[in-house]
Scaffold this motif. Structure first.
Motif: not given
Length: 165
Positions: A145-164
């Motif tokens: 419901e959070l993803v649906e309510a937002a204009d955009s969603f950035l999945d940190l899992s898809e770029r885990s090397k960047t964000f972890l």
């Protein structure tokens, strides 16, 4: 809603507890907050960056709070509450929501760094007020419901090397 452009004023609100628990349970790693902030801003004009943290009296937390400030976040710190039955509670949902609503008149975009579905109503409200809402979170632990309510969603899992770390 508008797309991203350099003159947009942005507020980045990071739910540190939610991010920490997601990163730990999924990857046993910590968040790279400088990369999170950089991607949240995306070359736009940063108005406010606030990290909502809980003080649980763990030895490394003060250096973590200091590091957040060095990166460019204001920190809002709440002490964990321990109840008579031993249970503990601390969350920033109301504080983050109030700040987002207050900032809505001063920014074009609010970036919520959380997966907490409780913020979906906030997203709807902000968008109704003409504010773009972007969510950054781990898809495995972000409420639909959070993803649906937002204009955009950035999945940190898809770029885990960047964000972890």
């Amino acid at each position: 809603m508008t797309d991203i452009h350099p003159n947009q004023r942005v507020a980045v609100l990071a739910d540190a507890q939610n991010l920490y628990h997601s990163a730990q349970s999924l990857y046993s790693r910590n968040i790279d907050y400088s990369k999170l902030l950089e991607k949240g801003v995306q070359g736009r004009e940063l108005t406010r960056a606030i990290a909502y943290v809980i003080r649980a009296d763990s030895p490394e937390e003060e250096s973590f709070f200091d590091a957040l400030v060095d990166i460019g976040f204001e920190t809002k710190i709440k002490n964990i509450k321990t109840f008579g039955d031993g249970s503990k509670k601390a969350d920033w949902d109301v504080g983050m929501s109030l700040d987002a609503v207050t900032l809505a008149n001063h920014v074009d975009t609010v970036v919520l760094c959380t997966g907490d579905g409780d913020f979906s109503r906030l997203c709807s409200h902000l968008r109704h007020e003409g504010v773009r809402v972007e969510v950054m979170g781990f898809s495995e632990s972000t409420a639909d419901e959070l993803v649906e309510a937002a204009d955009s969603f950035l999945d940190l899992s898809e770029r885990s090397k960047t964000f972890l770390l």
